[in-house]
Design an enzyme around this catalytic site. Structure first.
Site, short mmCIF file in Angstrom:
data_model
loop_
_atom_site.label_atom_id
_atom_site.label_comp_id
_atom_site.label_asym_id
_atom_site.label_seq_id
_atom_site.Cartn_x
_atom_site.Cartn_y
_atom_site.Cartn_z
N HIS A 1 16.16 -50.10 74.75
CA HIS A 1 16.07 -51.47 75.25
C HIS A 1 14.74 -52.17 74.98
CE1 HIS A 1 13.98 -49.37 78.51
NE2 HIS A 1 13.42 -50.53 78.80
C1 UD1 Z 1 12.74 -55.07 81.81
C2 UD1 Z 1 11.25 -54.77 81.83
C3 UD1 Z 1 11.00 -53.43 81.14
C4 UD1 Z 1 11.84 -52.33 81.72
C5 UD1 Z 1 13.31 -52.75 81.73
C6 UD1 Z 1 14.11 -51.71 82.45
C7 UD1 Z 1 9.68 -56.66 81.69
C8 UD1 Z 1 8.81 -57.45 80.80
N1 UD1 Z 1 10.50 -55.78 81.09
O1 UD1 Z 1 13.14 -55.25 80.46
O2 UD1 Z 1 9.62 -53.09 81.29
O3 UD1 Z 1 11.68 -51.18 80.95
O4 UD1 Z 1 13.45 -54.00 82.42
O5 UD1 Z 1 15.47 -51.79 82.18
O6 UD1 Z 1 9.64 -56.82 82.88
N2 UD1 Z 1 20.15 -58.96 81.41
C9 UD1 Z 1 21.44 -59.03 81.87
N3 UD1 Z 1 21.70 -58.58 83.12
C10 UD1 Z 1 20.75 -58.08 83.95
C11 UD1 Z 1 19.43 -58.02 83.47
C12 UD1 Z 1 19.14 -58.46 82.20
O7 UD1 Z 1 22.34 -59.49 81.16
O8 UD1 Z 1 21.07 -57.69 85.09
C13 UD1 Z 1 19.86 -59.40 80.02
C14 UD1 Z 1 19.47 -60.87 79.92
O9 UD1 Z 1 20.01 -61.39 78.76
C15 UD1 Z 1 17.96 -60.79 79.79
C16 UD1 Z 1 17.74 -59.49 79.04
O10 UD1 Z 1 18.78 -58.63 79.52
O11 UD1 Z 1 17.43 -61.88 79.10
C17 UD1 Z 1 16.39 -58.85 79.29
O12 UD1 Z 1 16.16 -58.69 80.69
P1 UD1 Z 1 14.64 -58.66 81.27
O13 UD1 Z 1 14.68 -58.28 82.70
O14 UD1 Z 1 13.93 -59.90 80.91
O15 UD1 Z 1 13.96 -57.53 80.43
P2 UD1 Z 1 14.45 -56.06 80.12
O16 UD1 Z 1 14.63 -55.93 78.66
O17 UD1 Z 1 15.57 -55.69 81.02
N1 UDP Z 2 19.38 -45.03 83.78
C1 UDP Z 2 20.57 -45.12 84.49
N2 UDP Z 2 21.68 -45.57 83.83
C2 UDP Z 2 21.67 -45.90 82.51
C3 UDP Z 2 20.45 -45.79 81.80
C4 UDP Z 2 19.32 -45.35 82.46
O1 UDP Z 2 20.62 -44.80 85.68
O2 UDP Z 2 22.71 -46.28 81.97
C5 UDP Z 2 18.16 -44.61 84.50
C6 UDP Z 2 17.45 -43.41 83.91
O3 UDP Z 2 17.92 -42.22 84.49
C7 UDP Z 2 15.99 -43.68 84.28
C8 UDP Z 2 15.90 -45.18 84.38
O4 UDP Z 2 17.24 -45.66 84.39
O5 UDP Z 2 15.70 -43.17 85.56
C9 UDP Z 2 15.16 -45.74 83.22
O6 UDP Z 2 15.23 -47.13 83.27
P1 UDP Z 2 15.06 -48.03 81.98
O7 UDP Z 2 15.23 -47.22 80.76
O8 UDP Z 2 15.91 -49.21 82.20
O9 UDP Z 2 13.55 -48.54 82.15
P2 UDP Z 2 12.14 -47.88 81.79
O10 UDP Z 2 12.04 -46.57 82.47
O11 UDP Z 2 12.04 -47.79 80.31
O12 UDP Z 2 11.17 -48.89 82.31
#
Ligand code: UD1
Ligand code: UDP
Length: 347
Positions: A196
């Site tokens: 992601h």
């Molecule tokens: C965010 C965090 C990242 C973390 C990740 C965990 C920041 C800058 N990034 O990244 O550090 O590792 O979460 O998963 O804070 N979206 C949906 N549904 C949701 C959430 C997001 O559709 O419930 C889509 C939207 O199109 C959105 C995109 O995902 O624009 C990105 O979501 P965002 O929360 O901005 O960043 P992440 O890539 O999720």
């Molecule tokens: N995770 C989950 N379901 C999924 C993918 C990840 O429960 O489909 C959990 C995973 O076990 C880990 C956490 O989400 O504990 C990691 O989150 P993510 O990769 O979104 O964010 P990051 O750790 O990179 O900030």
């Protein structure tokens, strides 16, 4: 005393779970959810499965550009904190929700605690690296998960605020253990893939390169797709090879079952690198660097570039056998709550 925990994204709910449970035995905890993640399977499902009380406040901020999203959170968090007047504000990890929480709380001069402090990738192209540095420098108490994190804080003159607590995700993994103990292991070997990070997924060419390499692996691959990645896949009509099974984002329990049964992990996630180490799964991290350097040093995490023409061979031949040292501690929520009590009594 009122303690406010501020969360907003999937990994923060996972970190909050075990701490919240213990914190509530001694404090009045108020949970603020910024609304950064909002899909059921990215948010509510984790509160249910980790038995976290429903957030007291949801700010409903949603998705947006870095500045717009953070700014909206900042304004709304500030507002809520001014009326709550907490004795302590807890923030977790390195997301935009962390950044907004630390800025709002520290400027209002409420005692602020950053959990998962001291991590550094030294790569400022990651929004998370900027978020963590600001969070550490604005907070009053820093819970560092590893010795390396403590060293990073020392190098930035933050020694006096730092406490080595271990990593709270050890407790999260432990909490779901009993719920997955009796699960039937999946008999077909597969690798577990998650992706992601913007620098990996926002450019569709990167995903095409990755899929080309993964097609060469003879093993099947299960890929729970983050919504950010799903959007890129859908809007670019990217072909997915037959050996990769795309599935929805999984709940924590379901995901931990997938982790227990897989042969290896391929990921760019921060949390998953640790969970792979804790559960003894070889991890190939598709990034140029990692904050979790100790997993690489221990021989269980291999950094690789997703455009590497030899990626499939690297993944196949990575079979660590070294003993895994205890890197992340035990009963970490207990350690943290004891440190919080100490901090409050000295303030
Ligand atoms: C965010 C965090 C990242 C973390 C990740 C965990 C920041 C800058 N990034 O990244 O550090 O590792 O979460 O998963 O804070 N979206 C949906 N549904 C949701 C959430 C997001 O559709 O419930 C889509 C939207 O199109 C959105 C995109 O995902 O624009 C990105 O979501 P965002 O929360 O901005 O960043 P992440 O890539 O999720
Ligand atoms: N995770 C989950 N379901 C999924 C993918 C990840 O429960 O489909 C959990 C995973 O076990 C880990 C956490 O989400 O504990 C990691 O989150 P993510 O990769 O979104 O964010 P990051 O750790 O990179 O900030």
């Amino acid at each position: 005393m009122k303690v406010v925990s501020i969360v907003g994204a999937r990994p923060q709910f996972i970190k909050l779970g075990p701490l919240s449970r213990l914190l509530r035995e001694s404090f009045e905890e108020i949970i603020i959810h910024t609304g950064q993640h909002y899909d059921h399977e990215m948010s509510d499902l984790f509160f249910d499965q980790l038995e976290i009380p429903k957030p007291d406040i949801n700010l409903g901020v949603g998705s947006g550009l870095q500045g717009a999203q953070t700014g909206d959170m900042l304004e709304k968090i500030e507002n809520k904190l001014m009326s709550i007047e907490p004795g302590l504000v807890l923030t977790f990890g390195d997301t935009n929700s962390t950044l907004a929480a630390c800025l709002a709380s520290s400027k209002l001069q409420f005692p602020t605690l950053h959990i998962e402090a001291g991590l550094r990738s030294f790569n400022k192209t990651m929004p998370e690296e900027i978020n963590r540095v600001v969070a550490d420098h604005t907070s009053d108490l820093l819970f560092a998960p590893t010795k390396e994190a403590v060293r990073n804080l020392e190098n930035e003159g933050l020694t006096e605020k730092a406490v080595l607590t271990g990593d709270i995700m050890v407790d999260s993994v432990e909490f779901v253990q009993s719920k997955i103990d009796n699960h039937n292991a999946n008999e077909n070997p597969y690798a577990l893939l998650t992706m992601h990070r913007p620098y990996n997924v926002d450019n569709p060419e990167n995903l095409k390169n990755l899929f080309r390499s993964l097609k060469e692996l003879s093993t099947s691959i299960i890929f729970p797709v983050h919504p950010r990645t799903r959007n890129i896949l859908n809007s670019n009509n990217i072909d997915v090879p037959d050996n990769i099974e795309l599935i929805e984002p999984q709940g924590y329990i379901e995901f931990q079952k997938l982790l227990r049964s897989c042969s290896r992990v391929i990921t760019d996630s921060g949390g998953l690198q640790k969970e792979a180490f804790i559960t003894g799964k070889p991890c190939i991290t598709l990034r140029p660097e990692t904050e979790w350097v100790e997993t690489v040093e221990a021989g269980w995490n291999l950094l690789a570039d997703l455009s590497d023409p030899n990626l499939a061979d690297k993944i196949k031949s990575f079979n660590p056998e070294e003993e895994r040292p205890d890197l992340y501690g035990k009963n970490v929520a207990e350690v943290m709550v004891a440190e919080i009590k100490k901090f409050i009594s000295q303030s």
